[in-house]
Motif scaffolding. Structure first.
Motif, PDB file in Angstrom:
ATOM      1  N   ALA A 138      12.132   1.825 -15.250  1.00  0.00           N
ATOM      2  CA  ALA A 138      12.426   2.905 -16.262  1.00  0.00           C
ATOM      3  C   ALA A 138      13.902   3.280 -16.138  1.00  0.00           C
ATOM      4  CB  ALA A 138      11.449   4.182 -15.588  1.00  0.00           C
ATOM      5  N   LYS A 139      14.656   2.936 -15.083  1.00  0.00           N
ATOM      6  CA  LYS A 139      15.882   3.234 -14.906  1.00  0.00           C
ATOM      7  C   LYS A 139      16.700   2.410 -15.911  1.00  0.00           C
ATOM      8  CE  LYS A 139      17.853   5.009 -11.486  1.00  0.00           C
ATOM      9  NZ  LYS A 139      18.571   5.434 -10.085  1.00  0.00           N
ATOM     10  N   GLN A 140      16.211   1.180 -16.395  1.00  0.00           N
ATOM     11  CA  GLN A 140      16.634   0.207 -17.205  1.00  0.00           C
ATOM     12  C   GLN A 140      16.345   0.537 -18.633  1.00  0.00           C
ATOM     13  OE1 GLN A 140      18.797  -2.390 -16.410  1.00  0.00           O
ATOM     14  NE2 GLN A 140      18.806  -1.449 -14.330  1.00  0.00           N
ATOM     15  N   GLY A 141      15.599   1.779 -18.786  1.00  0.00           N
ATOM     16  CA  GLY A 141      15.356   2.067 -20.100  1.00  0.00           C
ATOM     17  C   GLY A 141      13.863   1.639 -20.863  1.00  0.00           C
ATOM     18  N   LEU A 142      13.013   1.122 -19.793  1.00  0.00           N
ATOM     19  CA  LEU A 142      11.820   0.574 -20.268  1.00  0.00           C
ATOM     20  C   LEU A 142      10.680   1.610 -20.223  1.00  0.00           C
ATOM     21  CD1 LEU A 142      12.213  -2.969 -18.384  1.00  0.00           C
ATOM     22  CD2 LEU A 142      12.533  -2.470 -20.993  1.00  0.00           C
ATOM     23  N   ASN A 143       9.897   1.479 -21.126  1.00  0.00           N
ATOM     24  CA  ASN A 143       8.795   2.378 -21.162  1.00  0.00           C
ATOM     25  C   ASN A 143       7.698   1.642 -20.210  1.00  0.00           C
ATOM     26  OD1 ASN A 143       6.613   4.148 -21.718  1.00  0.00           O
ATOM     27  ND2 ASN A 143       6.235   3.360 -23.791  1.00  0.00           N
ATOM     28  N   VAL A 144       7.214   2.567 -19.332  1.00  0.00           N
ATOM     29  CA  VAL A 144       6.644   1.870 -17.915  1.00  0.00           C
ATOM     30  C   VAL A 144       5.170   2.841 -18.159  1.00  0.00           C
ATOM     31  CG1 VAL A 144       6.390   1.608 -15.709  1.00  0.00           C
ATOM     32  CG2 VAL A 144       8.424   1.342 -16.521  1.00  0.00           C
ATOM     33  N   ILE A 145       3.881   2.341 -17.906  1.00  0.00           N
ATOM     34  CA  ILE A 145       2.851   2.709 -17.457  1.00  0.00           C
ATOM     35  C   ILE A 145       2.317   2.147 -16.093  1.00  0.00           C
ATOM     36  CG2 ILE A 145       0.202   2.929 -18.233  1.00  0.00           C
ATOM     37  CD1 ILE A 145       1.151   2.541 -20.921  1.00  0.00           C
ATOM     38  N   ILE A 146       1.801   3.172 -15.178  1.00  0.00           N
ATOM     39  CA  ILE A 146       1.305   2.630 -13.859  1.00  0.00           C
ATOM     40  C   ILE A 146      -0.247   2.966 -13.998  1.00  0.00           C
ATOM     41  CG2 ILE A 146       1.273   3.088 -11.303  1.00  0.00           C
ATOM     42  CD1 ILE A 146       4.072   4.268 -11.724  1.00  0.00           C
ATOM     43  N   VAL A 147      -0.901   2.175 -13.578  1.00  0.00           N
ATOM     44  CA  VAL A 147      -2.422   2.311 -13.531  1.00  0.00           C
ATOM     45  C   VAL A 147      -2.904   2.066 -12.058  1.00  0.00           C
ATOM     46  CG1 VAL A 147      -3.062   1.554 -15.897  1.00  0.00           C
ATOM     47  CG2 VAL A 147      -2.999  -0.234 -13.850  1.00  0.00           C
ATOM     48  N   GLU A 148      -3.663   2.810 -11.583  1.00  0.00           N
ATOM     49  CA  GLU A 148      -4.086   2.891 -10.096  1.00  0.00           C
ATOM     50  C   GLU A 148      -5.782   2.995 -10.242  1.00  0.00           C
ATOM     51  OE1 GLU A 148      -4.890   2.788  -6.542  1.00  0.00           O
ATOM     52  OE2 GLU A 148      -2.703   2.549  -6.973  1.00  0.00           O
ATOM     53  N   LYS A 149      -6.418   2.312  -9.307  1.00  0.00           N
ATOM     54  CA  LYS A 149      -7.605   2.278  -9.350  1.00  0.00           C
ATOM     55  C   LYS A 149      -8.370   3.474  -8.566  1.00  0.00           C
ATOM     56  CE  LYS A 149      -8.317  -0.768  -5.408  1.00  0.00           C
ATOM     57  NZ  LYS A 149      -9.294  -1.843  -4.864  1.00  0.00           N
ATOM     58  N   GLU A 150      -7.486   3.990  -7.573  1.00  0.00           N
ATOM     59  CA  GLU A 150      -7.899   5.129  -6.442  1.00  0.00           C
ATOM     60  C   GLU A 150      -7.784   6.353  -7.235  1.00  0.00           C
ATOM     61  OE1 GLU A 150      -9.638   4.537  -4.059  1.00  0.00           O
ATOM     62  OE2 GLU A 150      -9.273   2.163  -4.221  1.00  0.00           O
ATOM     63  N   PRO A 151      -8.236   7.533  -6.887  1.00  0.00           N
ATOM     64  CA  PRO A 151      -7.970   8.802  -7.519  1.00  0.00           C
ATOM     65  C   PRO A 151      -6.614   9.327  -6.883  1.00  0.00           C
ATOM     66  CG  PRO A 151      -9.723   8.913  -5.525  1.00  0.00           C
ATOM     67  CD  PRO A 151      -9.455   7.455  -6.050  1.00  0.00           C
ATOM     68  N   VAL A 152      -5.991   8.751  -5.909  1.00  0.00           N
ATOM     69  CA  VAL A 152      -4.648   9.263  -5.446  1.00  0.00           C
ATOM     70  C   VAL A 152      -3.616   7.982  -5.689  1.00  0.00           C
ATOM     71  CG1 VAL A 152      -5.639  11.028  -3.969  1.00  0.00           C
ATOM     72  CG2 VAL A 152      -5.416   8.782  -3.141  1.00  0.00           C
ATOM     73  N   PHE A 153      -2.312   8.281  -5.647  1.00  0.00           N
ATOM     74  CA  PHE A 153      -1.266   7.567  -5.410  1.00  0.00           C
ATOM     75  C   PHE A 153      -1.013   6.865  -4.247  1.00  0.00           C
ATOM     76  CE2 PHE A 153      -0.295   9.626  -9.650  1.00  0.00           C
ATOM     77  CZ  PHE A 153      -0.287   8.450 -10.425  1.00  0.00           C
ATOM     78  N   GLY A 154      -0.209   5.817  -4.093  1.00  0.00           N
ATOM     79  CA  GLY A 154      -0.002   5.512  -2.992  1.00  0.00           C
ATOM     80  C   GLY A 154      -0.267   4.016  -2.174  1.00  0.00           C
ATOM     81  N   GLY A 155      -1.425   3.634  -2.833  1.00  0.00           N
ATOM     82  CA  GLY A 155      -1.806   2.276  -2.410  1.00  0.00           C
ATOM     83  C   GLY A 155      -1.872   2.138  -0.725  1.00  0.00           C
ATOM     84  N   THR A 156      -1.755   1.123  -0.326  1.00  0.00           N
ATOM     85  CA  THR A 156      -1.545   0.543   1.185  1.00  0.00           C
ATOM     86  C   THR A 156      -0.579   1.635   1.778  1.00  0.00           C
ATOM     87  OG1 THR A 156      -2.625  -1.647   0.627  1.00  0.00           O
ATOM     88  CG2 THR A 156      -1.315  -1.232   2.869  1.00  0.00           C
ATOM     89  N   THR A 157       0.563   1.715   1.239  1.00  0.00           N
ATOM     90  CA  THR A 157       1.687   2.192   1.692  1.00  0.00           C
ATOM     91  C   THR A 157       1.320   3.839   2.062  1.00  0.00           C
ATOM     92  OG1 THR A 157       3.138   1.089   0.155  1.00  0.00           O
ATOM     93  CG2 THR A 157       4.149   2.936   1.234  1.00  0.00           C
ATOM     94  N   ALA A 158       0.422   4.304   1.438  1.00  0.00           N
ATOM     95  CA  ALA A 158      -0.169   5.590   1.864  1.00  0.00           C
ATOM     96  C   ALA A 158      -0.967   5.835   3.259  1.00  0.00           C
ATOM     97  CB  ALA A 158      -1.038   6.348   0.655  1.00  0.00           C
ATOM     98  N   PHE A 159      -1.398   4.510   3.439  1.00  0.00           N
ATOM     99  CA  PHE A 159      -2.061   4.444   4.804  1.00  0.00           C
ATOM    100  C   PHE A 159      -1.008   4.123   5.776  1.00  0.00           C
ATOM    101  CE2 PHE A 159      -5.878   3.344   1.889  1.00  0.00           C
ATOM    102  CZ  PHE A 159      -6.527   4.312   2.223  1.00  0.00           C
ATOM    103  N   SER A 160      -0.303   3.544   5.750  1.00  0.00           N
ATOM    104  CA  SER A 160       0.618   2.928   6.625  1.00  0.00           C
ATOM    105  C   SER A 160       1.982   3.942   6.769  1.00  0.00           C
ATOM    106  CB  SER A 160       1.489   1.628   6.174  1.00  0.00           C
ATOM    107  OG  SER A 160       2.354   1.555   5.178  1.00  0.00           O
ATOM    108  N   GLY A 161       2.299   4.919   5.779  1.00  0.00           N
ATOM    109  CA  GLY A 161       3.118   5.853   5.843  1.00  0.00           C
ATOM    110  C   GLY A 161       4.613   5.104   5.442  1.00  0.00           C
TER     111      GLY A 161
END
Length: 98
Positions: A30-53
């Motif tokens: 996005a900082k390079q000016g590209l149009n970005v879409i993020i898809v996530e299968k879980e109802p919240v963001f964070g992935g494994t990082t959310a569990f590990s902090g």
């Protein structure tokens, strides 16, 4: 088969997963000016990082000195990576990580 009636989305970069890697990729694109879409299968963001902090395991660091021996770290990496174990890469990680 029924046709999907949802609007089509167009993007330059499609990021699958909203963990630290996915979010970093999305922000950089996005900082390079590209149009970005993020898809996530879980109802919240964070992935494994959310569990590990977002904490990384770096054996032999100053704070945990003595708790993680080099031999224990090598054994752990061998067990976790199986056939993909790379002694040179693990050695470099253990040398440079701390």
């Amino acid at each position: 088969m029924s046709e999907n009636t949802q609007d089509k989305q167009v993007c330059d970069v499609l990021v699958i997963g909203s963990g630290a890697g996915g979010m970093s990729t999305a922000i950089t694109a996005a900082k390079q000016g590209l149009n970005v879409i993020i898809v996530e299968k879980e109802p919240v963001f964070g992935g494994t990082t959310a569990f590990s902090g977002g904490v990384l395991w770096i054996p032999g660091n100053k704070i945990c000195e003595g708790e993680d021996t080099r031999d224990a770290a090598v054994e752990y990496m061998k067990n976790e990576t199986g056939n993909f174990y790379d002694a040179d890469a693990v050695g470099a990680f253990l040398d440079a990580g701390p």
